[in-house]
Scaffold this motif. Structure first.
Motif, PDB file in Angstrom:
ATOM      1  N   ASP A  48       0.833  -1.205   0.000  1.00  0.00           N
ATOM      2  CA  ASP A  48       0.000   0.000   0.000  1.00  0.00           C
ATOM      3  C   ASP A  48       0.866   1.252   0.000  1.00  0.00           C
ATOM      4  OD1 ASP A  48       0.989  -0.518   2.464  1.00  0.00           O
ATOM      5  OD2 ASP A  48      -0.918  -0.373   3.546  1.00  0.00           O
ATOM      6  N   THR A  50       1.353   4.088  -1.435  1.00  0.00           N
ATOM      7  CA  THR A  50       0.729   5.063  -2.318  1.00  0.00           C
ATOM      8  C   THR A  50       0.747   6.428  -1.640  1.00  0.00           C
ATOM      9  OG1 THR A  50      -1.501   4.707  -1.446  1.00  0.00           O
ATOM     10  CG2 THR A  50      -0.787   3.284  -3.279  1.00  0.00           C
ATOM     11  N   CYS A  51       0.503   7.445  -2.422  1.00  0.00           N
ATOM     12  CA  CYS A  51       0.531   8.814  -1.894  1.00  0.00           C
ATOM     13  C   CYS A  51      -0.502   9.006  -0.790  1.00  0.00           C
ATOM     14  CB  CYS A  51       0.289   9.804  -3.038  1.00  0.00           C
ATOM     15  SG  CYS A  51       0.349  11.541  -2.533  1.00  0.00           S
ATOM     16  N   ARG A  77       6.523  12.287   2.249  1.00  0.00           N
ATOM     17  CA  ARG A  77       6.099  12.056   0.865  1.00  0.00           C
ATOM     18  C   ARG A  77       7.298  12.011  -0.067  1.00  0.00           C
ATOM     19  NH1 ARG A  77       2.098  15.784   0.367  1.00  0.00           N
ATOM     20  NH2 ARG A  77       3.605  17.387  -0.193  1.00  0.00           N
ATOM     21  N   ARG A  81       8.219   8.464  -1.771  1.00  0.00           N
ATOM     22  CA  ARG A  81       8.040   8.410  -3.221  1.00  0.00           C
ATOM     23  C   ARG A  81       9.355   8.013  -3.890  1.00  0.00           C
ATOM     24  NH1 ARG A  81       5.478  12.952  -7.369  1.00  0.00           N
ATOM     25  NH2 ARG A  81       4.895  11.436  -8.961  1.00  0.00           N
ATOM     26  N   SER A  84       9.551   4.335  -3.493  1.00  0.00           N
ATOM     27  CA  SER A  84       8.686   3.654  -4.459  1.00  0.00           C
ATOM     28  C   SER A  84       9.341   3.597  -5.841  1.00  0.00           C
ATOM     29  CB  SER A  84       7.338   4.378  -4.544  1.00  0.00           C
ATOM     30  OG  SER A  84       6.535   3.854  -5.584  1.00  0.00           O
ATOM     31  N   PRO A  95       2.603  -0.604  -6.104  1.00  0.00           N
ATOM     32  CA  PRO A  95       1.392   0.022  -6.672  1.00  0.00           C
ATOM     33  C   PRO A  95       1.698   1.396  -7.255  1.00  0.00           C
ATOM     34  CG  PRO A  95       1.373   0.150  -4.274  1.00  0.00           C
ATOM     35  CD  PRO A  95       2.555  -0.710  -4.640  1.00  0.00           C
ATOM     36  N   GLU A  96       0.796   1.873  -8.084  1.00  0.00           N
ATOM     37  CA  GLU A  96       0.932   3.229  -8.621  1.00  0.00           C
ATOM     38  C   GLU A  96       0.889   4.225  -7.472  1.00  0.00           C
ATOM     39  OE1 GLU A  96       1.569   4.368 -11.580  1.00  0.00           O
ATOM     40  OE2 GLU A  96       1.645   2.381 -12.502  1.00  0.00           O
ATOM     41  N   TRP A  97       1.819   5.191  -7.502  1.00  0.00           N
ATOM     42  CA  TRP A  97       1.896   6.169  -6.428  1.00  0.00           C
ATOM     43  C   TRP A  97       0.599   6.967  -6.313  1.00  0.00           C
ATOM     44  CZ3 TRP A  97       4.565   7.173  -2.269  1.00  0.00           C
ATOM     45  CH2 TRP A  97       4.541   8.457  -1.711  1.00  0.00           C
ATOM     46  N   ALA A  98       0.041   7.348  -7.413  1.00  0.00           N
ATOM     47  CA  ALA A  98      -1.227   8.088  -7.426  1.00  0.00           C
ATOM     48  C   ALA A  98      -1.998   7.658  -8.668  1.00  0.00           C
ATOM     49  CB  ALA A  98      -0.985   9.602  -7.430  1.00  0.00           C
ATOM     50  N   PRO A  99      -3.309   7.674  -8.616  1.00  0.00           N
ATOM     51  CA  PRO A  99      -4.075   7.291  -9.811  1.00  0.00           C
ATOM     52  C   PRO A  99      -3.790   8.252 -10.955  1.00  0.00           C
ATOM     53  CG  PRO A  99      -5.517   8.269  -8.138  1.00  0.00           C
ATOM     54  CD  PRO A  99      -4.185   8.039  -7.489  1.00  0.00           C
TER      55      PRO A  99
END
Length: 402
Positions: A48, A50-51, A77, A81, A84, A95-99
């Motif tokens: 999880d 993610t941002c 952050r 990031r 990630s 997972p993608e950092w942000a949609p």
């Protein structure tokens, strides 16, 4: 007793090597890893990462310890990031950092027009997006109840009233650009059968004469001051100096400079391949010694060794993708302020204009200047004659006396 150093895990070692190769200081890496270990106490698998989850974690951390919220969230952050991105570079699934950003919804009619302009008319995506924004505002104001698929009923009075109102809040150039977009749209809806009449020819736009404003250019002495103000003792300074010197030496705009890739340089032959995105033309130029030295300094100690991009000029932060045109504009204005160059705001094309002005003042033929700049029409080059003040003085007529 001094704190005992915690050994790095295999993943931490791998990511730290990537950070180190991209120029991160040892102190920065320690801060990053401290945030990673705090985060992984509550999220051991990193599934999880993610941002949104990181910001919630940093919020809880700040409140539990009574520290500044904004600074804590920003620090966490940035570090996580980078973690990630480092994991992704190392082949670890994250997972993608942000949609991904969602394109704004438009009426079916405008979506059809966007498809036509993009894939059939070959218009740049940025131009299409700008036109759609203006046209969407127009349709919302003039025909708010239109479903987007039925016949479009417009009158010249509606169009004229809207343009008259818009001129009070838009500049003349913006109004003219809207009228151009509206003409194209009206031709499209008539051709597709959405409108019974073609009203395009009846749209009156304010007159904007080609070349009515001279290009923004600096005297060559100011260009030298700008380059001299860049601090080449740091990695970002070496990048900016190589970038600005390349643009000034060859008359490149931001798009041409940012399109350069490592493969475009033939160091043995001493040439550089330049691609003009606007005209889709490639040509070779000699690699000037000063530019070559600045680029070598940047490659040796400036450009991240593990950058994800093959572009020459990359961002200073992970994943070190290609620089944006806004970053070029920011670099020019930042170093111009240091050099004391105030007045007209400078943009990404200012060094291109300055190069052209310099060549004209030195007596280079306009055809040669136009070929270097990639101009197809000689009238595009003639605009620079008006800002070559040294040559203009030589053709000035004497003031008549009585």
């Amino acid at each position: 007793m001094p704190p005992v150093a915690v050994p790095l895990s295999d993943r931490e070692t791998q990511v730290a090597d990537i950070w180190r190769g991209n120029g991160r200081l040892a102190s920065t890496i320690r801060v990053y890893l401290s945030w990673v270990r705090r985060f992984e106490r509550d999220h051991p698998e990193g599934t999880d990462l993610t941002c949104a989850v990181v910001e919630a974690f940093a919020n809880r951390y700040a409140h539990e310890r009574g520290v500044g919220l904004a600074g804590t969230i920003a620090s966490a952050r940035i570090a996580l990031r980078a973690w990630s991105r480092g994991l992704r570079r190392g082949g670890v699934p994250v997972p993608e950092w942000a949609p991904p950003p969602v394109a704004p919804e438009v009426r079916p009619l405008l979506a059809d027009y966007r498809e036509f302009r993009s894939h059939h008319a070959g218009v740049a995506a940025s131009t299409v997006a700008s036109d759609l924004r203006l046209l969407s505002e127009f349709l919302d104001a003039v025909v708010p109840g239109h479903s987007g698929t039925s016949e479009l009923s417009l009158t010249l009075k509606q169009i004229d009233d809207y343009v008259t109102t818009a001129r009070s809040r838009w500049s003349r150039r913006t109004t003219a650009r809207f009228c151009t977009a509206l003409r194209s749209f009206l031709r499209f809806v008539h051709h597709r059968g959405y409108a019974a009449h073609d009203l395009a020819r009846s749209v009156a736009a304010p007159v904007v004469r080609l070349g009515e404003r001279p290009p923004r250019a600096l005297p060559w002495a100011d260009v030298q001051r700008l380059l001299g103000a860049v601090d080449v003792s740091c990695r970002t300074g070496r990048r900016d100096y190589a970038l600005l010197l390349t643009m000034a030496s060859y008359g490149m705009g931001a798009a041409e400079a940012l399109h350069l890739c490592l493969e475009d340089f033939d160091w043995r032959a001493g040439t550089i391949r330049v691609f003009r995105p606007k005209t889709h033309v490639e040509y070779l130029l000699p690699l000037l010694p000063a530019v070559a030295q600045a680029l070598l300094d940047y490659f040796r100690d400036g450009r991240p060794a593990k950058a994800a991009s093959r572009h020459v000029f990359v961002a200073a932060v992970e994943p070190h993708g290609p620089m944006s045109s806004s970053a070029v504009r920011h670099a020019i204005r930042t170093h111009a302020a240091v050099a004391g160059l105030t007045g007209t705001p400078l943009g990404g094309h200012s060094l291109r204009h300055s190069h052209a002005r310099r060549q004209v003042e030195l007596g280079a033929p306009l055809k040669t200047v136009g070929d270097i700049l990639g101009h197809r029409d000689p009238s595009s080059t003639s605009a620079y004659v008006r800002i070559a003040t040294s040559r203009l003085r030589s053709v000035a007529l004497p003031v008549p006396r009585r």
